[in-house]
Write a protein that holds these residues in place. Structure first.
Motif, PDB file in Angstrom:
ATOM      1  N   ARG A   1     121.289 119.666  44.328  1.00 39.28           N
ATOM      2  CA  ARG A   1     121.063 118.397  44.274  1.00 39.28           C
ATOM      3  C   ARG A   1     119.686 117.728  43.962  1.00 39.28           C
TER       4      ARG A   1
ATOM      5  N   LYS B   1     116.484 116.196  42.619  1.00 47.09           N
ATOM      6  CA  LYS B   1     116.193 114.655  41.870  1.00 47.09           C
ATOM      7  C   LYS B   1     114.813 114.782  41.405  1.00 47.09           C
TER       8      LYS B   1
ATOM      9  N   LYS C   1     111.212 113.288  40.352  1.00 51.53           N
ATOM     10  CA  LYS C   1     110.521 112.577  41.035  1.00 51.53           C
ATOM     11  C   LYS C   1     110.116 111.148  40.448  1.00 51.53           C
ATOM     12  N   ASP C   2     110.239 110.956  39.362  1.00 52.44           N
ATOM     13  CA  ASP C   2     110.107 109.604  38.639  1.00 52.44           C
ATOM     14  C   ASP C   2     108.543 109.550  38.387  1.00 52.44           C
TER      15      ASP C   2
ATOM     16  N   ARG D   1     106.425 107.911  41.677  1.00 50.29           N
ATOM     17  CA  ARG D   1     106.021 109.003  42.438  1.00 50.29           C
ATOM     18  C   ARG D   1     105.213 110.050  42.277  1.00 50.29           C
TER      19      ARG D   1
ATOM     20  N   ARG E   1     101.704 108.687  41.915  1.00 53.41           N
ATOM     21  CA  ARG E   1     101.016 108.521  43.416  1.00 53.41           C
ATOM     22  C   ARG E   1     100.653 109.904  43.814  1.00 53.41           C
ATOM     23  N   ASP E   2     101.393 110.862  43.616  1.00 53.70           N
ATOM     24  CA  ASP E   2     101.188 112.248  44.264  1.00 53.70           C
ATOM     25  C   ASP E   2      99.862 112.729  43.621  1.00 53.70           C
TER      26      ASP E   2
ATOM     27  N   GLU F   1      96.700 110.914  44.446  1.00 50.53           N
ATOM     28  CA  GLU F   1      96.058 111.161  45.768  1.00 50.53           C
ATOM     29  C   GLU F   1      95.596 112.692  45.862  1.00 50.53           C
TER      30      GLU F   1
ATOM     31  N   VAL G   1     112.795 101.223  36.370  1.00 52.19           N
ATOM     32  CA  VAL G   1     113.560 100.190  35.943  1.00 52.19           C
ATOM     33  C   VAL G   1     112.714  99.093  35.201  1.00 52.19           C
TER      34      VAL G   1
ATOM     35  N   GLN H   1     119.028  99.768  36.964  1.00 48.13           N
ATOM     36  CA  GLN H   1     118.923 100.774  37.913  1.00 48.13           C
ATOM     37  C   GLN H   1     118.314 102.118  36.894  1.00 48.13           C
TER      38      GLN H   1
ATOM     39  N   ASP I   1     121.201 107.200  34.462  1.00 48.30           N
ATOM     40  CA  ASP I   1     121.724 108.532  35.254  1.00 48.30           C
ATOM     41  C   ASP I   1     121.154 109.686  34.426  1.00 48.30           C
TER      42      ASP I   1
ATOM     43  N   ARG J   1     101.110 122.022  46.525  1.00 45.39           N
ATOM     44  CA  ARG J   1     100.918 121.843  47.939  1.00 45.39           C
ATOM     45  C   ARG J   1     101.363 123.041  48.751  1.00 45.39           C
TER      46      ARG J   1
ATOM     47  N   GLU K   1     109.138 122.475  39.625  1.00 45.03           N
ATOM     48  CA  GLU K   1     108.819 122.185  41.213  1.00 45.03           C
ATOM     49  C   GLU K   1     107.833 120.959  41.121  1.00 45.03           C
TER      50      GLU K   1
ATOM     51  N   PHE L   1     110.500 117.849  40.148  1.00 48.54           N
ATOM     52  CA  PHE L   1     111.858 117.770  40.885  1.00 48.54           C
ATOM     53  C   PHE L   1     111.590 117.953  42.452  1.00 48.54           C
ATOM     54  N   TYR L   2     112.426 117.267  43.326  1.00 46.01           N
ATOM     55  CA  TYR L   2     112.708 117.472  44.594  1.00 46.01           C
ATOM     56  C   TYR L   2     113.880 117.710  45.387  1.00 46.01           C
TER      57      TYR L   2
ATOM     58  N   ARG M   1     110.971 116.620  53.608  1.00 42.03           N
ATOM     59  CA  ARG M   1     110.373 116.143  52.455  1.00 42.03           C
ATOM     60  C   ARG M   1     111.064 115.195  51.627  1.00 42.03           C
TER      61      ARG M   1
ATOM     62  N   LEU N   1     109.556 111.394  50.310  1.00 41.85           N
ATOM     63  CA  LEU N   1     109.748 111.162  48.888  1.00 41.85           C
ATOM     64  C   LEU N   1     110.655 109.928  48.471  1.00 41.85           C
TER      65      LEU N   1
ATOM     66  N   GLY O   1     107.869 107.292  49.032  1.00 47.90           N
ATOM     67  CA  GLY O   1     107.396 107.261  47.740  1.00 47.90           C
ATOM     68  C   GLY O   1     106.286 108.274  47.357  1.00 47.90           C
TER      69      GLY O   1
ATOM     70  N   ARG P   1      99.971 118.861  52.692  1.00 44.59           N
ATOM     71  CA  ARG P   1     100.218 120.257  53.422  1.00 44.59           C
ATOM     72  C   ARG P   1     100.025 119.932  55.153  1.00 44.59           C
TER      73      ARG P   1
ATOM     74  N   VAL Q   1     121.049 110.536  48.049  1.00 43.46           N
ATOM     75  CA  VAL Q   1     121.387 111.763  47.800  1.00 43.46           C
ATOM     76  C   VAL Q   1     121.244 112.261  45.965  1.00 43.46           C
TER      77      VAL Q   1
ATOM     78  N   ARG R   1     123.382 111.205  43.551  1.00 41.14           N
ATOM     79  CA  ARG R   1     124.546 110.933  42.745  1.00 41.14           C
ATOM     80  C   ARG R   1     125.628 110.685  43.445  1.00 41.14           C
TER      81      ARG R   1
END
Lengths: 204, 502
Positions: A38, A40, A42-43, A46, A49-50, A53, A83, A92, A95, A155, A200, A203-204, B170, B174, B178, B183, B457, B459
């Motif tokens: 499953r 996702k 990160k878009d 995000r 932003r990561d 930082e 979006v 949205q 997909d 990280r 990695e 996605f998360y 985690r 996220l 966001g 760590r 989730v 989906r």
């Protein structure tokens, strides 16, 4: 944005991604593949932003197309999972990723890494990623670079196998970039790109 | 507003009506086959879920798609053909809806053990587990691990065979804050792992913190974007701050109300029943405050004009009426949007059909009483009548005599259209009763949960998710569980295997 050596770097980016992609996945080998994954995306927002930082670059400056248009809020907003209900009428996130999504993602990763390495070259005292070797680049220099990249981007610590793989990659790239400070900075940029564009990181 | 502009909008509505009529006529050609053999039955989509309430397809919605039995209605697929063979054999066709519904359970029962698509899995197993009984390439997803896999997964970096607290935590950071955890934060959370109560507390605390973040609650934040499709913002007609070129209404009230009802200890049914509004006092930290009724005076298009006692949450706001009702006397689009966006039922896909007796009457002379059109309009029109007293563009008010304004354009009978209507087969006197029935329905709880499920989730609920999804929406309704509090439901959702299993 002017990025020294960018064209030379671009020719090596695919090599970098291909060489290091398996290394990122190898840390999962102890567990069986998920029977119903499953993950996702990160878009773009995000993701930036990561990196903002972790690379200590203000969010509004970290990725600008033509030095003006924010990569996730403007340039690649929809293809990176955003979006735009007001103008484009996209209510949205899509997909399915578009054909342009991986291209845009790679472009963002490369620009962010180039941005950070350029800052490191400009102000070595505050360098985060690129720190020139005191002499000829050796395994210790490569391992230290690998550790900084895994720490900052993913990280976590690199595994032994990942350090070996990255060291071999950097050694191979050195044949093209040379051992000069500029060559080392290009190696740093390529290694950064490889991790920042990895599954990695995305996605998360 | 100039009369020219009115004509322009009216022209659009007329064009839409023609387009709709043509589309429905085409559908009618298939539904009303003169041969009497190939006839689709819209009520079947809801009856199916009454017969198989635990079917995967019924976990997310009280109706199934027509494609459960049809390729393109009225043509049947392999499964539909098996059912049709056993449906009231020997009885003259076409069957009435009542005869059809009475015969359907036995026909379905008769084909449960069969295998329509020949993939080695019975029709019943496929229905319950979420694969397509008419498609040999569609099989239930295997989600269980072998004992050996379970052991190695537990020792691995991710527990791919069960709930992984670090992975779930985690994801919460996220999804809701966001950002990725640092760590240091990760190390601190890992120290909680030996104690289940401790890591549960860690996840819960993190969620609480993130639920107050600008990323979640702010302008263009997660909740804001969750409401986009419901609100349908358009900057060209926005009023208030950053007004567009034709300011008609301000959608920010709608976004604020949506965020308000979805947070804190508030009843999410307020989306359809609230009579109050809130304003955004600050975006960082996100802060809202109730709006005294007097504040709307003098705000014209930027305020709210429906009297408080006639309001029904998001479906009577000035913005909602403006973009959906516009100048329509019997605003079918408005009702259909409310039905789709808040109850998850898309009439255009023949979902949620509950034909009312002696409907549609066709008060506005649009031809909807034609047999082909009546298939959907026998549900849609009585669903719409309670909206007929709410003005669209310009006045945006409640007006019991509103329909008198449309006699010249829509015929003398338009004033006969009642305010009373019907939803889910239940008669309602007005829109306030309509909204109460809607807000208390299973469909509403399922839709609220579905929206969050898909976002968190990543989906739609899969066959493997059926049990947990049902727990969430039923829990949302239960007074002793989440009691219509979204944040309580989210605390449970992040502890599901669907969310926390990598």
């Amino acid at each position: 944005m002017r990025m020294p050596g960018l064209f030379a770097v671009l020719t090596l980016t695919l090599v970098a991604a291909a060489a290091l992609a398996p290394a990122v996945v190898s840390a999962q080998e102890a567990a069986p593949a998920s029977t119903d994954p499953r993950i996702k995306f990160k878009d773009g927002e995000r993701y930036l932003r990561d990196l903002s930082e972790t690379f200590e670059i203000p969010r509004d400056e970290i990725c600008l197309e033509l030095s003006r248009y924010d990569c996730s809020k403007k340039s690649f907003r929809i293809v990176l999972g955003g979006v735009d209900p007001y103008d484009a009428r996209v209510m949205q996130p899509l997909d399915q990723a578009t054909l342009a999504s991986p291209i845009a993602f790679d472009r963002v990763a490369l620009q962010v890494c180039a941005n950070r390495v350029a800052k490191d070259r400009a102000d070595p005292a505050k360098a985060l990623l690129f720190k020139p070797a005191s002499g000829r680049p050796d395994r210790a220099w490569r391992d230290a670079l690998t550790d900084r990249l895994y720490d900052r981007i993913l990280r976590r610590d690199a595994s032994v196998a990942e350090r070996d793989r990255m060291a071999a990659f950097l050694e191979g790239v050195e044949g093209r970039t040379g051992r000069s400070a500029r060559g080392q900075s290009e190696q740093t940029l390529l290694a950064c790109f490889a991790l920042a564009s990895s599954a990695e990181a995305a996605f998360y | 507003m100039t009369s020219g502009r009115v004509r322009w909008f009216s022209g659009l509505r007329a064009w839409a009506a023609v387009t709709t009529a043509v589309g429905l006529s085409a559908l009618a050609a298939g539904l009303a086959s003169p041969g009497g053999e190939a006839v689709a039955k819209p009520p079947a989509s809801m009856e199916f879920c009454k017969i198989y309430p635990t079917a995967h397809a019924c976990a997310a919605s009280p109706v199934v798609n027509c494609t459960t039995c049809h390729t393109v209605p009225p043509a049947k697929n392999l499964f539909g053909a098996q059912v049709a063979e056993r449906l009231a054999p020997g009885v003259a066709r076409p069957l009435s809806d009542a005869d059809y519904i009475a015969a359907l359970p036995a026909a379905l029962k008769a084909v449960e053990a069969l295998d329509a698509d020949g993939d080695g899995i019975s029709n019943l197993d496929e229905i319950l587990k979420g694969s397509a009984p008419e498609n040999g390439d569609s099989r239930p997803t295997a989600v269980s691990c072998t004992p050996g896999q379970t052991r190695s997964a537990a020792a691995g970096r991710w527990n791919t065979c069960g709930y992984d607290p670090v992975h779930a935590w985690r994801k919460v950071v996220l999804d809701v804050c966001g950002r990725s955890p640092t760590r240091t934060e990760t190390d601190a959370f890992r120290r909680r792992l030996p104690s289940e109560s401790s890591w549960r507390e860690g996840i819960s605390g993190q969620l609480d913190t993130c639920l107050r973040s600008p990323y979640w609650l702010g302008v263009n934040g997660v909740l804001w974007n969750l409401a986009n499709a419901k609100i349908n913002p358009q900057d060209s007609i926005k009023a208030g701050p950053r007004a567009g070129s034709i300011p008609l209404a301000d959608y920010e009230w709608d976004y604020n109300l949506f965020a308000w009802m979805n947070t804190g200890d508030r009843d999410v049914r307020g989306l359809l029943t609230s009579q109050d509004f809130v304003k955004r006092v600050s975006d960082d930290p996100p802060t809202f405050a109730a709006v005294p009724e007097g504040d709307f005076k003098g705000m014209r298009q930027a305020g709210q004009t429906v009297p408080r006692e006639k309001r029904a949450g998001m479906i009577t706001t000035r913005w909602f009426s403006t973009v959906n009702t516009m100048f329509t006397p019997i605003p079918r689009t408005t009702a259909a949007v409310a039905y789709r966006q808040y109850l998850g039922l898309d009439l255009a896909r023949m979902e949620g059909l509950h034909p009312a007796v002696a409907e549609p009457v066709d008060y506005d002379a649009k031809g909807v009483a034609a047999p082909a059109c009546a298939v959907c309009h026998s549900t849609l029109d009585p669903l719409t009548y309670p909206f007929t007293r709410y003005d669209g563009i310009i006045r945006n008010n409640y007006n019991p005599n509103r329909l008198k304004n449309f006699v010249r354009t829509d015929g003398a009978r338009v004033v006969e259209a009642p305010e009373a209507g019907e939803i889910f087969g239940q008669k309602v006197a007005n829109l306030l009763e309509w909204s109460q029935v809607a807000a208390n329905s299973d469909a509403f709880a399922q839709k609220v949960t579905w929206d969050y499920w898909k976002m968190m989730v990543g989906r739609e609920p899969s066959p493997a998710d059926q049990t947990e999804f049902a727990l969430m929406w039923k829990g949302l309704k239960a007074p002793d569980k989440f009691n219509y509090r979204v944040e309580r439901m989210l605390h449970a959702l992040v502890l599901t295997e669907a969310y926390g299993r990598p």
